[in-house]
Design a protein around this motif. Sequence first.
Motif, PDB file in Angstrom:
ATOM      1  N   ALA A  86      39.993  44.587  44.941  1.00  0.00           N
ATOM      2  CA  ALA A  86      40.338  43.204  44.629  1.00  0.00           C
ATOM      3  C   ALA A  86      39.082  42.343  44.703  1.00  0.00           C
ATOM      4  CB  ALA A  86      41.390  42.680  45.604  1.00  0.00           C
ATOM      5  N   LEU A  87      39.193  41.160  44.102  1.00  0.00           N
ATOM      6  CA  LEU A  87      38.112  40.185  44.130  1.00  0.00           C
ATOM      7  C   LEU A  87      38.621  38.902  44.761  1.00  0.00           C
ATOM      8  CD1 LEU A  87      36.892  40.612  40.428  1.00  0.00           C
ATOM      9  CD2 LEU A  87      35.929  41.710  42.456  1.00  0.00           C
ATOM     10  N   SER A  88      37.764  38.243  45.504  1.00  0.00           N
ATOM     11  CA  SER A  88      38.051  36.905  46.003  1.00  0.00           C
ATOM     12  C   SER A  88      37.038  35.996  45.324  1.00  0.00           C
ATOM     13  CB  SER A  88      37.902  36.837  47.517  1.00  0.00           C
ATOM     14  OG  SER A  88      38.060  35.500  47.946  1.00  0.00           O
ATOM     15  N   ILE A  89      37.489  35.282  44.288  1.00  0.00           N
ATOM     16  CA  ILE A  89      36.605  34.435  43.492  1.00  0.00           C
ATOM     17  C   ILE A  89      36.838  32.991  43.894  1.00  0.00           C
ATOM     18  CG2 ILE A  89      35.869  33.796  41.175  1.00  0.00           C
ATOM     19  CD1 ILE A  89      37.281  36.430  40.239  1.00  0.00           C
ATOM     20  N   ASN A  90      35.853  32.390  44.526  1.00  0.00           N
ATOM     21  CA  ASN A  90      35.970  31.014  45.032  1.00  0.00           C
ATOM     22  C   ASN A  90      37.243  30.842  45.858  1.00  0.00           C
ATOM     23  OD1 ASN A  90      33.631  30.499  43.631  1.00  0.00           O
ATOM     24  ND2 ASN A  90      34.635  29.476  41.937  1.00  0.00           N
ATOM     25  N   GLY A  91      37.569  31.879  46.634  1.00  0.00           N
ATOM     26  CA  GLY A  91      38.743  31.815  47.505  1.00  0.00           C
ATOM     27  C   GLY A  91      40.054  32.211  46.838  1.00  0.00           C
ATOM     28  N   ASN A  92      40.029  32.538  45.545  1.00  0.00           N
ATOM     29  CA  ASN A  92      41.234  32.954  44.816  1.00  0.00           C
ATOM     30  C   ASN A  92      41.282  34.474  44.752  1.00  0.00           C
ATOM     31  OD1 ASN A  92      42.334  30.326  43.730  1.00  0.00           O
ATOM     32  ND2 ASN A  92      40.226  30.230  43.002  1.00  0.00           N
ATOM     33  N   PHE A  93      42.380  35.061  45.226  1.00  0.00           N
ATOM     34  CA  PHE A  93      42.539  36.512  45.280  1.00  0.00           C
ATOM     35  C   PHE A  93      42.954  37.056  43.917  1.00  0.00           C
ATOM     36  CE2 PHE A  93      45.006  40.373  46.032  1.00  0.00           C
ATOM     37  CZ  PHE A  93      44.151  41.091  46.840  1.00  0.00           C
ATOM     38  N   PHE A  94      42.312  38.164  43.482  1.00  0.00           N
ATOM     39  CA  PHE A  94      42.654  38.833  42.228  1.00  0.00           C
ATOM     40  C   PHE A  94      42.634  40.334  42.462  1.00  0.00           C
ATOM     41  CE2 PHE A  94      41.530  40.958  38.271  1.00  0.00           C
ATOM     42  CZ  PHE A  94      42.481  40.434  37.410  1.00  0.00           C
ATOM     43  N   LYS A  95      43.782  40.988  42.285  1.00  0.00           N
ATOM     44  CA  LYS A  95      43.869  42.448  42.424  1.00  0.00           C
ATOM     45  C   LYS A  95      43.378  43.084  41.135  1.00  0.00           C
ATOM     46  CE  LYS A  95      47.048  46.206  43.586  1.00  0.00           C
ATOM     47  NZ  LYS A  95      45.985  47.103  43.838  1.00  0.00           N
ATOM     48  N   ILE A  96      42.444  44.014  41.251  1.00  0.00           N
ATOM     49  CA  ILE A  96      41.891  44.700  40.076  1.00  0.00           C
ATOM     50  C   ILE A  96      42.863  45.772  39.621  1.00  0.00           C
ATOM     51  CG2 ILE A  96      40.003  46.125  39.205  1.00  0.00           C
ATOM     52  CD1 ILE A  96      38.202  44.750  41.292  1.00  0.00           C
ATOM     53  N   GLU A  97      43.331  45.645  38.389  1.00  0.00           N
ATOM     54  CA  GLU A  97      44.206  46.630  37.763  1.00  0.00           C
ATOM     55  C   GLU A  97      43.632  46.966  36.398  1.00  0.00           C
ATOM     56  OE1 GLU A  97      48.086  44.841  37.803  1.00  0.00           O
ATOM     57  OE2 GLU A  97      48.254  45.004  39.976  1.00  0.00           O
ATOM     58  N   PRO A  98      42.911  48.103  36.306  1.00  0.00           N
ATOM     59  CA  PRO A  98      42.257  48.452  35.046  1.00  0.00           C
ATOM     60  C   PRO A  98      43.255  48.509  33.878  1.00  0.00           C
ATOM     61  CG  PRO A  98      41.521  49.882  36.809  1.00  0.00           C
ATOM     62  CD  PRO A  98      42.664  49.083  37.356  1.00  0.00           C
ATOM     63  N   GLN A  99      42.881  47.872  32.776  1.00  0.00           N
ATOM     64  CA  GLN A  99      43.724  47.851  31.583  1.00  0.00           C
ATOM     65  C   GLN A  99      43.292  48.899  30.562  1.00  0.00           C
ATOM     66  OE1 GLN A  99      46.467  45.776  31.490  1.00  0.00           O
ATOM     67  NE2 GLN A  99      45.836  45.454  33.613  1.00  0.00           N
ATOM     68  N   SER A 100      42.135  49.505  30.792  1.00  0.00           N
ATOM     69  CA  SER A 100      41.668  50.588  29.931  1.00  0.00           C
ATOM     70  C   SER A 100      40.910  51.587  30.806  1.00  0.00           C
ATOM     71  CB  SER A 100      40.776  50.046  28.809  1.00  0.00           C
ATOM     72  OG  SER A 100      39.649  49.401  29.343  1.00  0.00           O
ATOM     73  N   GLU A 101      40.525  52.709  30.213  1.00  0.00           N
ATOM     74  CA  GLU A 101      39.887  53.795  30.954  1.00  0.00           C
ATOM     75  C   GLU A 101      38.608  53.322  31.653  1.00  0.00           C
ATOM     76  OE1 GLU A 101      37.958  58.209  30.170  1.00  0.00           O
ATOM     77  OE2 GLU A 101      39.094  57.228  28.580  1.00  0.00           O
ATOM     78  N   VAL A 102      38.408  53.820  32.862  1.00  0.00           N
ATOM     79  CA  VAL A 102      37.210  53.520  33.645  1.00  0.00           C
ATOM     80  C   VAL A 102      36.384  54.795  33.742  1.00  0.00           C
ATOM     81  CG1 VAL A 102      36.323  52.742  35.867  1.00  0.00           C
ATOM     82  CG2 VAL A 102      38.449  51.778  34.975  1.00  0.00           C
ATOM     83  N   THR A 103      35.112  54.714  33.365  1.00  0.00           N
ATOM     84  CA  THR A 103      34.217  55.858  33.408  1.00  0.00           C
ATOM     85  C   THR A 103      33.332  55.762  34.645  1.00  0.00           C
ATOM     86  OG1 THR A 103      34.151  55.834  30.996  1.00  0.00           O
ATOM     87  CG2 THR A 103      32.476  57.134  32.115  1.00  0.00           C
ATOM     88  N   TYR A 104      33.250  56.894  35.373  1.00  0.00           N
ATOM     89  CA  TYR A 104      32.436  56.949  36.579  1.00  0.00           C
ATOM     90  C   TYR A 104      31.265  57.898  36.357  1.00  0.00           C
ATOM     91  CZ  TYR A 104      36.466  54.813  38.837  1.00  0.00           C
ATOM     92  OH  TYR A 104      37.484  53.958  39.175  1.00  0.00           O
TER      93      TYR A 104
END
Length: 143
Positions: A86-104
């Motif tokens: 998740a990200l906390s952007i300027n105090g706003n919480f956002f859960k990361i949910e990939p919408q497309s494939e993630v390459t590692y």
Amino acid sequence: MKRLLYIPLLLILLLGCKSNENDSATPQSLVTSLSGKWLMTETEVTVNGKKVWQVVNTLTPVYLIFRSDGVMLDGDGKASCCGPNALSINGNFFKIEPQSEVTYSLDCAAVDCLACPVLDIEYSGNQMIITYCIGGRVKYIKN
């Protein structure tokens, strides 16, 4: 007569109020505005007991890419082996949910992660400061 003097004063006060563009933004709109390529410009270091910003080597630029779904990628388009949930952007919480494939990277198979569950981001205009769980702070500008 006094009322006539109060009206211009009230207008000046109302028009003089400045609001920050990110104050009323939703977490999704903040992530969308973060999306793109960012160049690392400075890191925070401690010198003689004081925290100061130190300019990074510009001969070997380090990039960070944000997708609109919050996934963070390196300059080569690969996700961090131990990226945040998740990200906390300027105090706003956002859960990361990939919408497309993630390459590692292939190296991720050998990494034992101690991930930072929430990454803290201070964002304004074309500048972003990321505070990592392990204590480091890094400054980026939008490229």
